[in-house]
Design a protein around this motif. Sequence first.
Motif, PDB file in Angstrom:
ATOM      1  N   THR A 289      32.671 -69.790 -89.564  1.00  0.00           N
ATOM      2  CA  THR A 289      33.516 -70.915 -89.141  1.00  0.00           C
ATOM      3  C   THR A 289      32.787 -72.243 -89.332  1.00  0.00           C
ATOM      4  N   GLN A 290      31.432 -72.196 -89.247  1.00  0.00           N
ATOM      5  CA  GLN A 290      30.672 -73.430 -89.470  1.00  0.00           C
ATOM      6  C   GLN A 290      30.890 -73.960 -90.884  1.00  0.00           C
ATOM      7  N   LYS A 291      30.972 -73.042 -91.851  1.00  0.00           N
ATOM      8  CA  LYS A 291      31.189 -73.485 -93.226  1.00  0.00           C
ATOM      9  C   LYS A 291      32.573 -74.123 -93.367  1.00  0.00           C
ATOM     10  N   VAL A 292      33.565 -73.565 -92.674  1.00  0.00           N
ATOM     11  CA  VAL A 292      34.914 -74.161 -92.699  1.00  0.00           C
ATOM     12  C   VAL A 292      34.840 -75.604 -92.198  1.00  0.00           C
ATOM     13  N   ASN A 293      34.121 -75.801 -91.090  1.00  0.00           N
ATOM     14  CA  ASN A 293      34.008 -77.149 -90.512  1.00  0.00           C
ATOM     15  C   ASN A 293      33.327 -78.117 -91.466  1.00  0.00           C
ATOM     16  N   PHE A 294      32.240 -77.671 -92.118  1.00  0.00           N
ATOM     17  CA  PHE A 294      31.522 -78.549 -93.045  1.00  0.00           C
ATOM     18  C   PHE A 294      32.366 -78.856 -94.285  1.00  0.00           C
TER      19      PHE A 294
ATOM     20  N   ALA B  67      44.201 -75.396 -88.822  1.00  0.00           N
ATOM     21  CA  ALA B  67      45.005 -76.562 -88.425  1.00  0.00           C
ATOM     22  C   ALA B  67      44.379 -77.853 -88.945  1.00  0.00           C
ATOM     23  N   ASP B  68      43.045 -77.985 -88.809  1.00  0.00           N
ATOM     24  CA  ASP B  68      42.368 -79.186 -89.309  1.00  0.00           C
ATOM     25  C   ASP B  68      42.537 -79.324 -90.819  1.00  0.00           C
ATOM     26  N   ALA B  69      42.440 -78.208 -91.541  1.00  0.00           N
ATOM     27  CA  ALA B  69      42.595 -78.240 -92.999  1.00  0.00           C
ATOM     28  C   ALA B  69      44.016 -78.627 -93.390  1.00  0.00           C
ATOM     29  N   MET B  70      45.015 -78.153 -92.638  1.00  0.00           N
ATOM     30  CA  MET B  70      46.412 -78.500 -92.934  1.00  0.00           C
ATOM     31  C   MET B  70      46.658 -79.996 -92.714  1.00  0.00           C
ATOM     32  N   ILE B  71      46.075 -80.548 -91.640  1.00  0.00           N
ATOM     33  CA  ILE B  71      46.230 -81.988 -91.379  1.00  0.00           C
ATOM     34  C   ILE B  71      45.549 -82.803 -92.468  1.00  0.00           C
ATOM     35  N   LEU B  72      44.360 -82.364 -92.880  1.00  0.00           N
ATOM     36  CA  LEU B  72      43.640 -83.064 -93.953  1.00  0.00           C
ATOM     37  C   LEU B  72      44.450 -83.051 -95.245  1.00  0.00           C
ATOM     38  N   GLU B  73      45.153 -81.953 -95.523  1.00  0.00           N
ATOM     39  CA  GLU B  73      45.982 -81.881 -96.732  1.00  0.00           C
ATOM     40  C   GLU B  73      47.093 -82.932 -96.687  1.00  0.00           C
TER      41      GLU B  73
END
Length: 761
Positions: A54-59, A102-108
């Motif tokens: 999950t840390q890699k997802v965050n980075f 969710a964070d990745a979807m918002i960033l998209e």
Amino acid sequence: MEKNVPLLYKQTLLVAFVSYIVLCICSPQNSFGKQKEEIQTIREGLKNVPENSTQKVNFLIEYGRYCLEKTGELKVDLDSAFAFQQQALALGKQLSYISGVADAMILEGKIYSEMGLQNKAIVQLKRAFLYAQKHKLYAQQGDFFINFTQFHNNELSGIATKIGYYIKAIQLYHKANAQEDEATSRKMLGDYYSIQGKSNEAIEQLNLSLKIYQQIHFKDLQGVYNIMSGVYMQMGNYELSIKYGLMAARVAESLGDESLQLSSIYNKLGLNFYYLQQYKKSLEYWQKAAAIAEKYNDADYQRTILSNIVTSYLKLKQYKAALSQLAFIEKKYPPNDFYTKGRIPYLYIMIYLNLKQYEKAKPYYQKVLILNRSEPKENIHQMYINHAVIRYLLETKQPLKAYSFLIDQEKLSQGIRNNKMLYENYLFWFKADSATGNLPEAIKHYKLYKSYSDSVLNADKTKQISNLQIQFDTEQKDKNILLLTQKSELQNATIRNDRIIKIISISGTFVLIILLLLGYNRYQLKKKTNIQLEQQQLAINQQNELLKRLLTEKEWLIREIHHRVKNNLQIVISLLNTQSAHLHNQDALEAIQNSQHRMHAISLIHQKLYQTENLATIDMEWYIRELVSYIRESFDIDKRLSFDLMTDSIVLDVSQAVPVGLILNEAISNAVKYAFPKGKGEVKIILKRESKTSCKLSISDNGLGLPTGFDVEESDSLGMSLMKGLSEQLEGTFEVKNQKGLTLTVIFPIKSELEHSGINI
């Protein structure tokens, strides 16, 4: 001319500026150094965390945000942001990492918005919100509302909608214990309340924001202080406005903040000096703000600052400068919203009324009347329109028409609870009543004017006296404490015996002798240190003089080198010319002639370098014209061919100017020799900037073009190989188009000698 600054005008100056700062504070304002530090941290994190974690997802998400928000608007950054976001989304789904998804979807959604795909962005953000709502992710739901504000404008209805979104976001962030996000949202909510003229609500939110920031030890507080300064200025509380403005400046300068935010701080300090009638000082601060703003080339921001400068010129009676500045604003930064469309005519009205040129003021008065009919009355910008109209009507002997505006102005003034604005309006009202012969009403409004003006002045005096009283009481208290201490010591001394008194006396004498000795020693040390410093300064001055002489000699040597290189090239050209007189082979003669042209192209560069003050760079606009002139003479073209030169003023160093010159020589020579066998034609040469860091060179003709089946990549032509090789040397791209003639295009980055040598600049 007015003796006091009209507060309604002050309010609108501030509100317009604050509405712009809403955008500035939301956008990234990091310096290059801070960006470099941030990306280094992200890269180290990606390198050190496990692959499927999950840390890699965050980075990956942080890397995507960095690429999206970094300074500049390059397509490659958007592509990189999208690539990292997609990796994060895929890995998050694989790991069932709900908040990461969710964070990745918002960033998209944010990336689509930055790409200009607004409909796609809205759909994606709504999809992210539903996902966050389903999984009870409160912080991500808050992110949705914050991001959704960008789809609404900064007019009245848009601001009301944004305020609703921020209130929802704050509730969600508070529920998620996302303190920094909550503090930032409260800061923005306070800013929007101030735009609506809701000063008390704005201060409440800003104080809550500041409290949360301080609890989490957040250092970048200049944004909050800056907005608070603006709100207190809007309320007419200049003491607190200056206090928070100075705090904002101190924090910004300590953190090395050179963004638009610092310009905003200088702007507000300029406004405060303007309100205090220190117009020269306000002009100095606004000019400092404009100098910073110019780097960012934002039309709305520049228009606001430059208009503020006009107001200083107006108060300093520099009407010619004020009119010139207004003409410049209208030409370069034409008004595009209600505020700016009203402010420019307002300024013209003020200038022409001060000059007693009523006919010139009249068309601008008519413009603001049209704006008055087209905008809602609750708009805070209405105040300065009312002011302009009232003053124009009174000075042109039309007092009866002023009453409706006076009534409206009273309501607006009472709405923001500012006594100073009220007493200025009552003074106008008194003048209107006097002009119409309505003496009872004139007396009534004059009393109101005096009452409110006295209350403002008395309030200020009371505040000053209170501050002085506190200071005096504090000093008096310190003196009393000191006296009591001394009295206690004296009482204790009287109960001591003679022996103790003698010991104290002897000890005091001994201490005094020691202090005298120490003082003399310090004096000798200081004297010795001063002599050493003078010697060091003398040595430094001598070294500086030596360095100046060495620099002069170095410049002379470099100039001499360029001169000799140019002379040597001319000698070689002459030798080749002599050799060609003994040759009868046409191919050999043509090869020698081509070599002469190439050498002359290089020779021109060195000639320019030793003839000018700048020994390292070439003005390519001059160079291209000289080279074309030389080729015309060499091939005896006359009027058979025409050259169309479209060149920007671009300066290159020698390492890039030489290959560019050789490419130009090769392309133009080929066009002259082969493109027009039947007669007349045109050669077009374009050199322009593609961006801040790259150039585009294009040489095209309307001649025969390349033969059918000619393959540039497989060609063994020396000229074509030379141009491709030189393009690679420039680290650029080389492209050939064979359509309605031949077009050669080279796009290359602009680099300095230091960059070529591998030294970081």
